[in-house]
Scaffold this motif. Structure first.
Motif, PDB file in Angstrom:
ATOM      1  N   GLU A 145       0.828  -1.209   0.000  1.00  0.00           N
ATOM      2  CA  GLU A 145       0.000   0.000   0.000  1.00  0.00           C
ATOM      3  C   GLU A 145       0.862   1.259   0.000  1.00  0.00           C
ATOM      4  O   GLU A 145       0.553   2.236  -0.680  1.00  0.00           O
ATOM      5  CB  GLU A 145      -0.924   0.009   1.227  1.00  0.00           C
ATOM      6  N   ARG A 146       1.951   1.219   0.757  1.00  0.00           N
ATOM      7  CA  ARG A 146       2.826   2.378   0.805  1.00  0.00           C
ATOM      8  C   ARG A 146       3.522   2.584  -0.537  1.00  0.00           C
ATOM      9  O   ARG A 146       3.720   3.721  -0.975  1.00  0.00           O
ATOM     10  CB  ARG A 146       3.848   2.235   1.933  1.00  0.00           C
ATOM     11  N   ALA A 147       3.910   1.496  -1.187  1.00  0.00           N
ATOM     12  CA  ALA A 147       4.558   1.607  -2.498  1.00  0.00           C
ATOM     13  C   ALA A 147       3.608   2.225  -3.514  1.00  0.00           C
ATOM     14  O   ALA A 147       4.010   3.062  -4.341  1.00  0.00           O
ATOM     15  CB  ALA A 147       5.026   0.231  -2.969  1.00  0.00           C
ATOM     16  N   VAL A 148       2.321   1.843  -3.467  1.00  0.00           N
ATOM     17  CA  VAL A 148       1.323   2.425  -4.370  1.00  0.00           C
ATOM     18  C   VAL A 148       1.130   3.898  -4.058  1.00  0.00           C
ATOM     19  O   VAL A 148       1.056   4.746  -4.962  1.00  0.00           O
ATOM     20  CB  VAL A 148      -0.018   1.659  -4.249  1.00  0.00           C
ATOM     21  N   ALA A 149       1.073   4.241  -2.757  1.00  0.00           N
ATOM     22  CA  ALA A 149       0.902   5.641  -2.357  1.00  0.00           C
ATOM     23  C   ALA A 149       2.084   6.484  -2.822  1.00  0.00           C
ATOM     24  O   ALA A 149       1.915   7.655  -3.215  1.00  0.00           O
ATOM     25  CB  ALA A 149       0.743   5.732  -0.839  1.00  0.00           C
ATOM     26  N   LEU A 150       3.263   5.899  -2.801  1.00  0.00           N
ATOM     27  CA  LEU A 150       4.451   6.622  -3.235  1.00  0.00           C
ATOM     28  C   LEU A 150       4.356   6.969  -4.716  1.00  0.00           C
ATOM     29  O   LEU A 150       4.678   8.102  -5.132  1.00  0.00           O
ATOM     30  CB  LEU A 150       5.686   5.761  -2.961  1.00  0.00           C
ATOM     31  N   LYS A 151       3.910   6.049  -5.528  1.00  0.00           N
ATOM     32  CA  LYS A 151       3.763   6.309  -6.962  1.00  0.00           C
ATOM     33  C   LYS A 151       2.725   7.393  -7.224  1.00  0.00           C
ATOM     34  O   LYS A 151       2.875   8.212  -8.143  1.00  0.00           O
ATOM     35  CB  LYS A 151       3.390   5.025  -7.693  1.00  0.00           C
ATOM     36  N   GLU A 152       1.663   7.418  -6.415  1.00  0.00           N
ATOM     37  CA  GLU A 152       0.643   8.454  -6.575  1.00  0.00           C
ATOM     38  C   GLU A 152       1.218   9.830  -6.237  1.00  0.00           C
ATOM     39  O   GLU A 152       0.923  10.823  -6.912  1.00  0.00           O
ATOM     40  CB  GLU A 152      -0.564   8.142  -5.686  1.00  0.00           C
TER      41      GLU A 152
END
Length: 415
Positions: free
Chosen positions: A279-286
């Motif tokens: 989830e954090r990796a996805v948030a980082l890309k956003e």
């Protein structure tokens, strides 16, 4: 010493340049042409151009001359009063009368023993970690002296050592080459420090040039282009390959753009920190897809420096230097040796010096690897942080470098 006085510009060209530099400390930022008329090109290139000098002047703050100590045509020194302490300013000029050397050092005796060094370190801040080490022929770090040397701290832009290592690793494995060209992309641009954010999209540089910018002037846009090119996972792997004892502390690996998004907007930081794993990796890309935030000045106080940062210990940084030495690539040496941030070691005793620092409100990091004339590799890493109160970066840097000079001299002395 006497009360504040005015430099007598008549004795030497160096004295006139020193007078200009002291006066400039109260006027920054200076126009580019004024700087170029007074600094030698080699020095200006080493400090990151006019932008680099203006950043350094802003960090030091206003200086006031207390006493002129020496005044020769090619060299002048003055005792000055700074924002937080007294310093010595030394200016050297070349045959054309341009400044080719500037040194700012504390106006106090240099430490001469490990006991004295420990006392100086303790006075730098509320949290101080330090390692003094020798990197042996086997590529292993042997800590000769340390203060919480294995304690993980926020390291600021010193994380770029791992990006440089990941690039060197990719070259060693045939997945990249130093002369490979990469175009600047608007969506990969970041905020200063650096200059590449001002270049138009489509401008091409070699990977070697990106590395030079990333290390010598801590260019954030160059850094993010290399992270995106190599892949976040490759940089994370490099921390482990270099012997970082807690590599998961940097997972997922932040780009500088994501770092700025989180630092300037607490409303983004809170939900990001509440996530973990994928989830954090996805948030980082956003976060990286958002427009750059409008940051005219850094946030005034430390903000979550133990949560939103890059992390390592002084011992980890020594291992990173050792890993970069093992890669044994001229381009790595070139990037790391272009700018020593004013450490100014005796070149006859230390012919090769590598440097990477890092800072944000509440964080100052200074790390060096110096090769002695007889071929020994010595490494030091100083980390000062305070989660509650801003640090005077210029004062800690000047005093930290004075300690590091003495440490390297002690390390170089045969046991």
């Amino acid at each position: 010493m006497s009360e504040e006085t005015t430099v007598d510009a008549s004795p030497s060209t160096a004295a006139r340049r020193l007078e200009w530099l002291v006066g400039a400390s109260a006027r920054a930022p200076l126009p580019d042409d004024e700087i170029r008329q007074r600094l030698a090109p080699a020095l200006l290139d080493a400090i990151g151009g006019p932008e680099g000098l203006n950043a350094a002047l802003a960090g030091v703050g206003r200086l006031a001359v207390r006493e002129i100590l020496t005044s020769r045509p090619d060299n002048a020194q003055a005792a000055v009063r700074g924002r937080a302490a007294d310093y010595l300013v030394t200016v050297g000029v070349d045959g054309a009368g341009l400044i080719d050397d500037v040194r700012l050092t504390p106006d106090e005796p240099s430490p001469t023993s490990w006991t004295d060094i420990d006392g100086r370190l303790a006075r730098l801040g509320v949290r101080v970690s330090f390692a003094a080490a020798e990197i042996g022929p086997d590529g292993r770090c042997r800590i000769r002296h340390g203060l919480d040397a294995d304690t993980q701290r926020p390291i600021g832009s010193a994380f770029k050592l791992y990006v440089l290592g990941a690039l060197g690793q990719a070259v060693a494995e045939g997945r990249a080459s130093w002369d490979e060209e990469l175009a600047i992309r608007d969506d990969w641009k970041s905020l200063p420090g650096g200059v590449l954010q001002n270049r138009p999209a489509g401008t091409t540089l070699t990977l070697g040039e990106y590395a030079d910018h990333m290390i010598s002037i801590s260019d954030n846009t160059a850094t993010d282009h290399l992270i995106h090119l190599l892949g976040r996972d490759a940089v994370q792997r490099q921390t482990a390959l270099f012997g970082h004892r807690q590599p998961d502390a940097n997972t997922p690996f932040l780009t500088t753009k994501a770092f700025f998004q989180l630092k300037v907007d607490p409303a983004r930081a809170r939900p990001f920190l509440a996530t973990s794993g994928e989830e954090r990796a996805v948030a980082l890309k956003e976060l990286e897809r958002l427009p750059l935030p409008d940051v005219r000045e850094t946030w005034p106080r430390p903000f979550r420096i133990d949560e939103i940062e890059w992390f390592a210990s002084p011992a980890d940084i020594c291992h990173a230097f050792a890993g970069l030495l093992r890669l044994d690539q001229p381009e790595i040496h070139h990037a790391l040796s272009r700018n020593d941030d004013g450490l100014n070691l005796d070149a006859s005793r230390f012919p090769t010096v590598w440097y990477k620092g890092g800072s944000e409100p509440g964080v100052v990091t200074l790390s060096y690897q110096a090769r002695t004339a007889d071929g020994r590799a010595l490494a030091t890493s100083l980390m000062v942080s305070d989660p509650a109160t801003s640090i005077d970066t210029a004062d800690v840097t000047v005093k930290g470098q004075a300690i590091i000079r003495s440490v390297l001299r002690l390390l170089a002395t045969p046991q």
